[in-house]
Design an enzyme around this catalytic site. Structure first.
Site, PDB file in Angstrom:
ATOM      1  N   ARG A   1     -26.520  -5.066   8.435  1.00  0.00           N
ATOM      2  CA  ARG A   1     -25.634  -4.203   9.221  1.00  0.00           C
ATOM      3  C   ARG A   1     -24.292  -4.899   9.410  1.00  0.00           C
ATOM      4  NH1 ARG A   1     -29.580  -0.781  12.109  1.00  0.00           N
ATOM      5  NH2 ARG A   1     -31.019  -0.389  10.384  1.00  0.00           N
TER       6      ARG A   1
ATOM      7  N   GLU B   1     -21.965  -4.610  11.331  1.00  0.00           N
ATOM      8  CA  GLU B   1     -21.430  -4.231  12.635  1.00  0.00           C
ATOM      9  C   GLU B   1     -20.797  -5.443  13.286  1.00  0.00           C
ATOM     10  OE1 GLU B   1     -23.675  -1.720  15.746  1.00  0.00           O
ATOM     11  OE2 GLU B   1     -25.096  -2.066  14.129  1.00  0.00           O
TER      12      GLU B   1
ATOM     13  N   ARG C   1     -28.357  -8.994  21.300  1.00  0.00           N
ATOM     14  CA  ARG C   1     -29.455  -8.387  20.537  1.00  0.00           C
ATOM     15  C   ARG C   1     -29.057  -7.842  19.167  1.00  0.00           C
ATOM     16  NH1 ARG C   1     -31.126  -2.705  23.467  1.00  0.00           N
ATOM     17  NH2 ARG C   1     -29.124  -1.656  23.304  1.00  0.00           N
ATOM     18  N   HIS C   2     -27.874  -8.148  18.693  1.00  0.00           N
ATOM     19  CA  HIS C   2     -27.455  -7.685  17.376  1.00  0.00           C
ATOM     20  C   HIS C   2     -27.337  -8.837  16.394  1.00  0.00           C
ATOM     21  CE1 HIS C   2     -26.259  -4.040  19.600  1.00  0.00           C
ATOM     22  NE2 HIS C   2     -26.479  -3.429  18.442  1.00  0.00           N
TER      23      HIS C   2
ATOM     24  N   SER D   1     -36.598   2.921  16.103  1.00  0.00           N
ATOM     25  CA  SER D   1     -36.012   4.248  16.089  1.00  0.00           C
ATOM     26  C   SER D   1     -36.709   4.978  14.946  1.00  0.00           C
ATOM     27  CB  SER D   1     -34.515   4.120  15.833  1.00  0.00           C
ATOM     28  OG  SER D   1     -33.882   5.312  16.162  1.00  0.00           O
TER      29      SER D   1
ATOM     30  N   GLU E   1     -34.624  -1.141  23.083  1.00  0.00           N
ATOM     31  CA  GLU E   1     -35.099  -0.423  21.914  1.00  0.00           C
ATOM     32  C   GLU E   1     -35.568  -1.389  20.832  1.00  0.00           C
ATOM     33  OE1 GLU E   1     -32.296   0.952  19.035  1.00  0.00           O
ATOM     34  OE2 GLU E   1     -34.171   0.769  17.935  1.00  0.00           O
TER      35      GLU E   1
ATOM     36  N   ARG F   1     -36.391  -8.584  17.412  1.00  0.00           N
ATOM     37  CA  ARG F   1     -36.406  -7.982  18.752  1.00  0.00           C
ATOM     38  C   ARG F   1     -37.809  -7.961  19.341  1.00  0.00           C
ATOM     39  NH1 ARG F   1     -32.195  -2.891  19.313  1.00  0.00           N
ATOM     40  NH2 ARG F   1     -30.368  -4.058  18.610  1.00  0.00           N
TER      41      ARG F   1
END
Lengths: 472, 472
Positions: A244, A246, A252-253, A398, A395, A446
């Site tokens: 990712r 991002e 948490r990323h 998903s 989370e 996670r």
């Protein structure tokens, strides 16, 4: 003290004993041991060493006498911490328990000692500092080690009891995930990470130079696991890296993490998929609770947390129910709005209070906040057959029933203003008969972080990658 | 015939029966089945369907009569091949075995039929063509399907009995690999694929744009698994993608493949590592032989091959012995020369003739042809403590004892003219005490290809990547 001092290239009949096997039953035996020098302390004509293997350690002693010269004691005292040594020693019972070692009832009286691999004298961090709980020993001026120093020197930091426990537990999560699904008839698949088109709209994707063209790193195995369902594999899972791009610098990323992915055809209702996934999670939680208690306790010593609680069957709430709980707690948010991170955490606390569980499913998300391939709720077009799963209010998965009809998928993509050309191969996969199906993707790091009650995902990624970290 | 014709969103009490469970014991029961229409053939007032689930199929019949109208027969006859249908039917015993189906003793008398998902009328390839052995039916003008067409339409090609068998067996290889190593005390690790420096000298590496900088895709987990050994994990394995930017368009090269990697500390001799790896391979071979016979037979139907042979213990030859066999067979090559692919294959045939095994180890390669981190043979500086393993004469694993001393590693890197700056982090990992260790990397797709006696690695990669193929 270099290679060759101990000839590690020729086989020998020596049997190396493991530290955890040094018990009173071994008393008075002459053994060989290979271990690290954890600490060493010279005291007159003696040198006390603590020898370590992973989380186990034992006290050892070299004393001037029949078998050891002054020179040998001096040699032993000068061996640097973290060096690896081979020792020949007698196991001797001790009268007073050695509280500071895992092997409390015996010590080793060293006859011979060789250096297998010498550590540099200056270590970039001290293991005892790296495992010290926050706040402990502050008054005595004892240091803790900040996270970047730990990560920069991961090869040493991973030797701590905390790191050893975290990554052995992580290995267990993967094994429990696969074993549970294999027993349920799932097939493991391997999906490509280099892909020709950015799968989910094109944002947050890493670009790769691919010979004379460009390619992308897969943000998920989504397309491929769905293709496997369309290709009659029925139930599939995969474990592998997902990428990712991002620029999120949060607790948490990560830009690269390990995805535990599931996809399955179902008969009549997508709740069959939810039930398979939640049961898999429950098997993981039980397996960890029953087989990894040592590791959990070791991590808890440095990072105390409440034991992880879960229900059987797993609690499933509808999105509207979750929203009502938040409204009642004074949160103002619209019906079709997604959960913010603070609201996600608040809802986790409310659910814990009301239902006493750290794991639950939130079902039937607003259609507007989910990807184009999410199946709309046939009974209420504002909602969708999709769900998230949470551990300690964060989370971890998903998922959704996917649209399995090429025409409806096209309509949904147009609604989301996605360039149809770019997802043609994806849509075409559903033109030759596709069963109703659904699935989800779980973040391994996670799950480990939240199960253990840790607060930073970099603790559960061996070599974490984030926008600012690419090494080691 | 679209979504909604069968309401697949609401749970029902119907139990779907699997095709392989249609045996004479089920005779005269009224059942529900979901399956693909494999073939359909209208014949007067009847329509014969073959309904398929993976490798199993059953004959089904719609006949004009009490329960079925002319329209229903016509409707059934018009359902396109590969569509997914739900049928309610009576199971009936047949007097003559149905040779063309896996369920030979019964057929289904359809009462009701629904289309769950309709396939487009024109299929890009026919399943029966895709599984036809080379040469069979040529005289009748029957087609086979070329590999690119198969790969372009993988979602259909994967439905064939051959593909289903190959990838179920592949899933088995991974499981056997992990289970065997877990039992031996190995820990599974997850290593990063995005790395900051090209690990092995910089050739053949894919570049990734990483925010404002550049990064690379890991060519192997080498550095990371070695760091885990230096971090006291003792024995580790990992399963994950590895990337090679080689412009090789051969039957056995992919730009992305799945690596089964092993690394372990050893006590006194690197043959301990070889023994661990060969035993793991033997456990895989036995597991496949004992638990995947159905899959092996299915693949053999289309691609005949001799059963895979192996010895216990595994045959280990020294490089010089292999060379002597080649010399004897008339091959001219120097002592310190690497094996070419044709010589590799020839040696495989010679070994098979002499020792009757399809699996062996070639040990003690010339130092000159191995990477800088390979441990030299302490007794003969021309050779090294390194090895390759072969299946049916092709390399499936390359491995070695690694240099675990920072100074010797530096010397070797300089000898290979490698920029020390670029491998600083790698060398530094060995400065704080490192045990003697070794390991190797196995190519999953090669193991499956060679075990099954296939001739192209694209057959054992679900979605292969090569210099010319990035899709699907």
């Amino acid at each position: 003290q270099r290679i060759g001092e101990l000839d590690s290239f020729s086989a020998t009949d020596r049997v190396l004993v493991r530290v955890q096997d040094f018990t009173p039953e071994k008393a008075d035996q002459l053994i060989w041991l290979r271990a690290r020098v954890h600490t060493s302390r010279a005291k007159g004509k003696q040198c006390f060493l603590v020898l370590r293997q992973q989380q186990f350690n034992v006290q050892a002693l070299v004393a001037v006498g029949d078998r050891a010269s002054k020179q040998m004691v001096k040699f032993a005292a000068n061996i640097t911490k973290e060096s690896i040594v081979d020792v020949e020693a007698f196991v001797r019972k001790v009268e007073q328990k050695i509280e500071s070692c895992s092997q409390q009832d015996v010590e080793l009286h060293i006859e011979r000692i060789f250096v297998v691999s010498q550590a540099e004298a200056r270590l970039p961090l001290q293991l005892e500092d790296a495992v010290r709980p926050d706040g402990e020993g502050e008054e005595e001026g004892r240091a803790t080690v900040n996270q970047d120093t730990k990560l920069d020197n991961r090869v040493i930091d991973l030797r701590t009891t905390t790191s050893q426990a975290i990554f052995r537990l992580q290995s267990g999560v993967c094994m429990l995930f696969r074993d549970t699904l294999t027993k349920k008839g799932f097939v493991e698949i391997q999906t490509p990470k280099i892909i020709s088109a950015a799968s989910e709209g094109g944002a947050n994707v890493f670009t790769v130079s691919y010979f004379k063209t460009s390619a992308y790193l897969a943000q998920s195995p989504q397309l491929y696991k769905q293709m496997c369902i369309c290709a009659d594999f029925d139930k599939v899972f995969c474990v592998g890296p997902v990428f990712r791009a991002e620029d999120s610098n949060t607790h948490r990323h990560l830009t690269e993490f390990v995805g535990l992915d599931i996809e399955m055809a179902f008969s009549y209702h997508y709740h069959e998929v939810i039930d398979s996934i939640t049961d898999t999670m429950v098997q993981i939680f039980k397996g960890l609770r029953d087989n990894f208690q040592t590791e959990i306790q070791m991590v808890n010593k440095q990072f105390p947390s409440e034991p992880f609680k879960f229900l059987e069957p797993t609690l499933r709430l509808e999105y509207t129910e979750g929203l009502a709980m938040l409204h009642e707690a004074g949160v103002e948010m619209g019906d079709e709005e997604d959960l913010s991170t603070p609201n996600e955490k608040l809802l986790g606390r409310l659910v814990k209070e009301k239902y006493d569980t750290d794991f639950y499913v939130l079902d039937k998300y607003p259609l507007a906040v989910r990807p184009f391939y999410t199946m709309p709720d046939p009974n209420n077009p504002k909602y969708s057959n999709s769900y998230d799963m949470f551990m300690r209010g964060e989370e971890i998965l998903s998922g959704a029933q996917r649209v399995h009809d090429a025409q409806l998928l096209t309509d949904r993509a147009i609604h989301h203003q996605i360039d149809l050309e770019k997802i043609k191969a994806y849509i075409d996969s559903f033109r030759y008969g596709a069963p109703p199906h659904g699935g989800g993707g779980i973040g391994l790091e996670r799950v480990c972080m939240l199960y253990l009650g840790l607060h930073n995902i970099r603790q559960t990624s061996m070599f974490p990658r984030d926008p600012k970290r690419l090494t080691p």
